[in-house]
Scaffold this motif. Sequence first.
Motif, PDB file in Angstrom:
ATOM      1  N   ILE A  67       0.913  -1.147  -0.150  1.00 16.39           N
ATOM      2  CA  ILE A  67       0.027  -0.041   0.050  1.00 16.39           C
ATOM      3  C   ILE A  67       0.929   1.264  -0.129  1.00 16.39           C
ATOM      4  N   VAL A  68       0.694   2.161  -1.075  1.00 13.68           N
ATOM      5  CA  VAL A  68       1.658   3.247  -1.168  1.00 13.68           C
ATOM      6  C   VAL A  68       1.004   4.542  -0.728  1.00 13.68           C
ATOM      7  N   ALA A  69      -0.240   4.664  -0.577  1.00 12.87           N
ATOM      8  CA  ALA A  69      -0.769   5.976   0.048  1.00 12.87           C
ATOM      9  C   ALA A  69      -2.193   5.576   0.488  1.00 12.87           C
ATOM     10  N   LEU A  70      -2.798   6.541   1.455  1.00 14.09           N
ATOM     11  CA  LEU A  70      -3.969   6.385   1.781  1.00 14.09           C
ATOM     12  C   LEU A  70      -4.916   7.599   1.375  1.00 14.09           C
ATOM     13  N   GLN A  71      -6.067   7.503   1.117  1.00 10.80           N
ATOM     14  CA  GLN A  71      -7.006   8.633   0.423  1.00 10.80           C
ATOM     15  C   GLN A  71      -8.180   8.943   1.568  1.00 10.80           C
ATOM     16  N   ILE A  72      -8.387  10.077   1.615  1.00 11.04           N
ATOM     17  CA  ILE A  72      -9.489  10.626   2.583  1.00 11.04           C
ATOM     18  C   ILE A  72     -10.599  11.451   1.724  1.00 11.04           C
ATOM     19  N   PRO A  73     -11.735  11.728   2.143  1.00 14.10           N
ATOM     20  CA  PRO A  73     -12.752  12.431   1.465  1.00 14.10           C
ATOM     21  C   PRO A  73     -12.107  13.943   0.958  1.00 14.10           C
ATOM     22  N   GLY A  74     -12.384  14.104  -0.055  1.00 11.93           N
ATOM     23  CA  GLY A  74     -11.679  15.314  -0.942  1.00 11.93           C
ATOM     24  C   GLY A  74     -10.495  15.021  -1.715  1.00 11.93           C
ATOM     25  N   ASP A  75      -9.977  13.975  -1.694  1.00 13.79           N
ATOM     26  CA  ASP A  75      -8.989  13.489  -2.233  1.00 13.79           C
ATOM     27  C   ASP A  75      -9.107  13.418  -3.858  1.00 13.79           C
ATOM     28  N   PRO A  76      -8.172  13.868  -4.816  1.00 13.03           N
ATOM     29  CA  PRO A  76      -8.478  13.518  -6.211  1.00 13.03           C
ATOM     30  C   PRO A  76      -7.762  12.075  -5.994  1.00 13.03           C
ATOM     31  N   LEU A  77      -8.359  10.957  -6.734  1.00  9.62           N
ATOM     32  CA  LEU A  77      -7.743   9.509  -6.585  1.00  9.62           C
ATOM     33  C   LEU A  77      -6.929   9.348  -8.039  1.00  9.62           C
ATOM     34  N   ASP A  78      -7.086  10.239  -9.081  1.00  5.81           N
ATOM     35  CA  ASP A  78      -6.183   9.738 -10.041  1.00  5.81           C
ATOM     36  C   ASP A  78      -5.794  11.036 -11.012  1.00  5.81           C
ATOM     37  N   PHE A  79      -5.438  11.960 -10.345  1.00  5.96           N
ATOM     38  CA  PHE A  79      -4.818  13.300 -11.091  1.00  5.96           C
ATOM     39  C   PHE A  79      -3.504  12.735 -11.599  1.00  5.96           C
ATOM     40  N   GLN A  80      -2.948  11.747 -10.975  1.00  2.23           N
ATOM     41  CA  GLN A  80      -1.681  11.426 -11.522  1.00  2.23           C
ATOM     42  C   GLN A  80      -2.063  10.692 -12.981  1.00  2.23           C
ATOM     43  N   ASN A  81      -3.022  10.208 -13.280  1.00  2.36           N
ATOM     44  CA  ASN A  81      -3.285   9.416 -14.499  1.00  2.36           C
ATOM     45  C   ASN A  81      -3.662  10.573 -15.695  1.00  2.36           C
ATOM     46  N   LEU A  82      -3.614  11.928 -15.229  1.00  2.00           N
ATOM     47  CA  LEU A  82      -4.483  12.900 -16.401  1.00  2.00           C
ATOM     48  C   LEU A  82      -3.788  12.840 -17.554  1.00  2.00           C
ATOM     49  N   PHE A  83      -2.657  12.667 -17.589  1.00  2.00           N
ATOM     50  CA  PHE A  83      -1.891  12.848 -19.187  1.00  2.00           C
ATOM     51  C   PHE A  83      -1.182  11.206 -19.344  1.00  2.00           C
ATOM     52  N   PHE A  84      -1.455  10.397 -18.532  1.00  2.00           N
ATOM     53  CA  PHE A  84      -0.703   9.142 -18.848  1.00  2.00           C
ATOM     54  C   PHE A  84      -1.884   8.091 -19.750  1.00  2.00           C
ATOM     55  N   ASP A  85      -1.135   7.412 -20.384  1.00  2.05           N
ATOM     56  CA  ASP A  85      -1.909   6.489 -21.362  1.00  2.05           C
ATOM     57  C   ASP A  85      -2.500   5.226 -20.495  1.00  2.05           C
ATOM     58  N   HIS A  86      -1.695   4.810 -19.452  1.00  2.00           N
ATOM     59  CA  HIS A  86      -2.344   3.597 -18.654  1.00  2.00           C
ATOM     60  C   HIS A  86      -1.876   4.049 -17.369  1.00  2.00           C
ATOM     61  N   SER A  87      -2.843   3.622 -16.505  1.00  2.00           N
ATOM     62  CA  SER A  87      -2.262   3.553 -15.037  1.00  2.00           C
ATOM     63  C   SER A  87      -1.222   2.654 -14.649  1.00  2.00           C
ATOM     64  N   ASP A  88      -0.407   3.350 -13.727  1.00  2.00           N
ATOM     65  CA  ASP A  88       0.815   2.426 -13.267  1.00  2.00           C
ATOM     66  C   ASP A  88       0.449   1.622 -11.871  1.00  2.00           C
ATOM     67  N   HIS A  89      -0.688   2.102 -11.209  1.00  2.00           N
ATOM     68  CA  HIS A  89      -0.825   1.458 -10.028  1.00  2.00           C
ATOM     69  C   HIS A  89      -2.626   1.192  -9.802  1.00  2.00           C
ATOM     70  N   SER A  90      -2.838   0.662  -8.705  1.00  2.00           N
ATOM     71  CA  SER A  90      -4.320   0.767  -8.793  1.00  2.00           C
ATOM     72  C   SER A  90      -4.750   1.331  -7.371  1.00  2.00           C
ATOM     73  N   VAL A  91      -5.992   1.638  -7.426  1.00  5.62           N
ATOM     74  CA  VAL A  91      -6.818   2.522  -6.393  1.00  5.62           C
ATOM     75  C   VAL A  91      -7.861   1.612  -5.915  1.00  5.62           C
ATOM     76  N   GLN A  92      -8.169   1.311  -4.700  1.00  6.64           N
ATOM     77  CA  GLN A  92      -9.110   0.332  -4.223  1.00  6.64           C
ATOM     78  C   GLN A  92      -9.799   1.171  -3.040  1.00  6.64           C
ATOM     79  N   ALA A  93     -11.132   0.854  -2.830  1.00  5.35           N
ATOM     80  CA  ALA A  93     -11.811   1.518  -1.762  1.00  5.35           C
ATOM     81  C   ALA A  93     -11.482   0.742  -0.457  1.00  5.35           C
ATOM     82  N   LEU A  94     -11.192   1.355   0.595  1.00  6.72           N
ATOM     83  CA  LEU A  94     -10.868   0.808   1.697  1.00  6.72           C
ATOM     84  C   LEU A  94     -11.953   0.341   2.688  1.00  6.72           C
ATOM     85  N   THR A  95     -13.035   1.337   2.693  1.00  2.00           N
ATOM     86  CA  THR A  95     -14.333   1.219   3.168  1.00  2.00           C
ATOM     87  C   THR A  95     -15.152   1.429   2.022  1.00  2.00           C
ATOM     88  N   ARG A  96     -16.467   1.190   2.333  1.00  2.00           N
ATOM     89  CA  ARG A  96     -17.708   1.681   1.201  1.00  2.00           C
ATOM     90  C   ARG A  96     -17.465   2.926   1.181  1.00  2.00           C
TER      91      ARG A  96
END
Length: 273
Positions: free
Chosen positions: A101-130
């Motif tokens: 696990i490389v980062a934790l995300q809280i409400p308000g966080d953008p989940l994939d601004f890092q992918n805005l200009f990438f052709d493919h995602s280099d990591h996965s983002v999963q829900a920790l809770t509902r």
Amino acid sequence: MLQTHPGAGRQALGSVADPLARTASENSGAHPLQLLLRKLETHALIPNVDGEALLALPHRIATIEPQGYVVREGDCPNMTGVLLAGFAFRQKLTGQGTRQIVALQIPGDPLDFQNLFFDHSDHSVQALTRARVALIPRVQVQRLMASRPSINRAIVTSALVEASISREWIVNIGRRDARSRLAHMLCEWLVRLEAQGLIEEYGCELPMTQEQIADALGLTSVHVNRMLKILEGEGVLLRDRGRLSFPDREKLLELAKFNPRYLHLCPQQTGVI
């Protein structure tokens, strides 16, 4: 509500009975993207007219169940996600199938601004809770960035802050002992929740299993269990029915040698014209 018991590596350190309902009630009547605007304004100055343009972005709301994917590694992303309620995490898998696990995300966080200009995602983002997520067409965000310099600056700054946090996580895993490592993660969680106004009177919740904490800290779940007991014994952490409080916050900060500078929790002025 799950409790933490000795040796129960898969049980929750903190659990949220209904994170969606609670956040929804707290933000009743608020625009879904208001949390994103608030998050961006933590790091950059945004004129009202540009903030209104951000809130006008087309989007749809999706509910993601625990462990459900918002983004999968290798995907060609055409939507940009913003976490509205619940919690999420970023993760990478090794060739042997083990997880970091490389980062934790809280409400308000953008989940994939890092992918805005990438052709493919280099990591996965999963829900920790509902979780509830606003999904915005990526091309609409790109167009807004091109037409609104303050939004462009805010989004770039947000991505740079993510990189700053990643650097601190590398130091945490690579150079701190297990006790300090866990204390530092708890300090970061507390400070980030405070910045978004998400701290309750009693403290906060960290709805992670000991196994998930281990995957974030490069430890075993048994070692995490031992370190939690040590922090409780030192009087810097209390766990009560899945809730965390910090009786001696200053001692916890000192134990972790925590410096929040890397979170950049104020609007950055450098380069503003």
